[in-house]
Scaffold this motif. Structure first.
Motif, PDB file in Angstrom:
ATOM      1  N   PHE A   8       0.812  -1.221   0.000  1.00  0.00           N
ATOM      2  CA  PHE A   8       0.000   0.000   0.000  1.00  0.00           C
ATOM      3  C   PHE A   8       0.848   1.275   0.000  1.00  0.00           C
ATOM      4  N   PHE A 253      -5.948   1.585  -1.332  1.00  0.00           N
ATOM      5  CA  PHE A 253      -5.999   0.385  -2.175  1.00  0.00           C
ATOM      6  C   PHE A 253      -5.979   0.762  -3.666  1.00  0.00           C
ATOM      7  N   ALA A 258      -1.482  -2.387  -4.401  1.00  0.00           N
ATOM      8  CA  ALA A 258      -2.405  -3.366  -3.802  1.00  0.00           C
ATOM      9  C   ALA A 258      -3.536  -3.696  -4.784  1.00  0.00           C
ATOM     10  N   SER A 259      -3.850  -2.751  -5.681  1.00  0.00           N
ATOM     11  CA  SER A 259      -4.928  -2.985  -6.659  1.00  0.00           C
ATOM     12  C   SER A 259      -4.358  -3.195  -8.069  1.00  0.00           C
TER      13      SER A 259
END
Ligand SMILES: NC(=O)c1ccc[n+]([C@@H]2O[C@H](COP(=O)([O-])OP(=O)(O)OC[C@H]3O[C@@H](n4cnc5c(N)ncnc54)[C@H](O)[C@@H]3O)[C@@H](O)[C@H]2O)c1
Length: 276
Positions: A8, A253, A258-259
């Motif tokens: 993150f 996110f 993280a995405s």
């Protein structure tokens, strides 16, 4: 592969946030700064922009670049882009967050919000900012990131980008049906449109390393009247409105790696309202 602890992080990533003078714009900026990113706040409202920048500096120690610009003015955005490049030398994240948030207006108000009375000029202004502004920012800042070969675009839609407004929320006791105030049509059109723009951008620049997703928040509690809050919370499985800081996790996110495999999606965070 990045460890989950660092997934993150946004170290040195430059993030431009439109509507940076507003309630959620501040929260997005504080999230990005807390994760090591470099938020840039852009807004048409210079006075509120300075307040948010001062608050950000007090909270995070980060002194953000602030840009006063109207997102309907593409030349102003090109000049903002030049300032971002001069200051940071790159851009990694664009959050299309600015909106006019058209009000629920009563009969007798100039912009009475019922569809039968809704002024064309009001329609045009709401769409120009909410949708046209996001298009302009994608055109200017998205193109910059596409040339760079990487980037993330986040469009801030709404739970009303996936469901219709429940006009019973705005009903006033004692008024005839054709005098009842309503949530303006432009809010729905802008928010549904932003989800369409998200899908378009997600595929348009996929070969240039640009991901694009939407975030659809539910209503944030900001001192609305008790009757409205009581009616609205009955429509929300979690039984309450959101706190302004409850989208921080989603922004972290969506902005971060993280995405990394998420593209063209709409993340709905509405306490379950659209599920009922
Ligand atoms: N607050 C909520 O309950 C909620 C719920 C769902 C979705 N949203 C969405 O989240 C986003 C942020 O909402 P908010 O509550 O922080 O709103 P806000 O009104 O506090 O902030 C919006 C900002 O956009 C700016 N803006 C308006 N026109 C502009 C223009 N032409 N150029 C540049 N800036 C302009 C305003 O000056 C303001 O600072 C909006 O897109 C809103 O629709 C908010």
């Amino acid at each position: 592969m990045a460890s989950v602890e660092t997934l993150f992080r946004l170290d040195d990533r430059v993030a431009l946030i439109t509507g940076g003078a507003g309630l959620l714009g501040y929260q997005h900026a504080a999230t990005i700064a807390a994760l090591g990113g470099l938020p840039v706040l852009l807004d048409i409202n210079a006075a509120e922009l300075m307040k948010n920048a001062a608050r950000l500096e007090a909270e995070t120690g980060y002194k953000a670049l602030t840009l006063v610009a109207d997102i309907t003015d593409v030349d102003a955005l090109r000049s903002a882009d030049e300032q971002v490049q001069a200051h940071h030398g790159r851009l990694d994240i664009l959050i299309n967050n600015a909106a006019r948030n058209p009000k629920v207006e009563k009969a007798g108000d100039q912009d009475f919000s019922r569809l039968e009375h809704f002024p064309w000029e009001q329609w045009r202004l709401d769409l120009d900012v909410g949708l046209g502004g996001a298009f302009n920012c994608a055109k200017v800042f998205g193109s910059q990131m596409a040339r760079q070969g990487s980037g993330v675009i986040i469009n801030i839609a709404s739970d009303l980008g996936v469901i219709a407004p429940d006009q019973r929320l705005y009903r006033v006791e004692g008024l005839e049906p054709d005098n009842q105030p309503v949530k303006p049509v432009t809010y729905s059109v802008v928010k549904h449109g932003l989800i369409g723009l998200t899908k378009y951008l997600a595929t348009y620049w996929c070969e240039q390393g640009i991901r694009c997703n939407a975030l659809s928040p539910g209503g944030v509690y900001a001192g609305q009247n008790d009757v409205f809050v009581a009616k609205l919370t009955q429509l929300i499985p979690l039984g309450r409105m959101a706190g302004a800081d409850e989208y921080r996790g989603a922004i972290a996110f969506l902005c971060s790696d993280a995405s990394s495999y998420m593209n063209g999606a709409n993340l709905v965070i509405d306490g379950g309202r659209s599920t009922w």
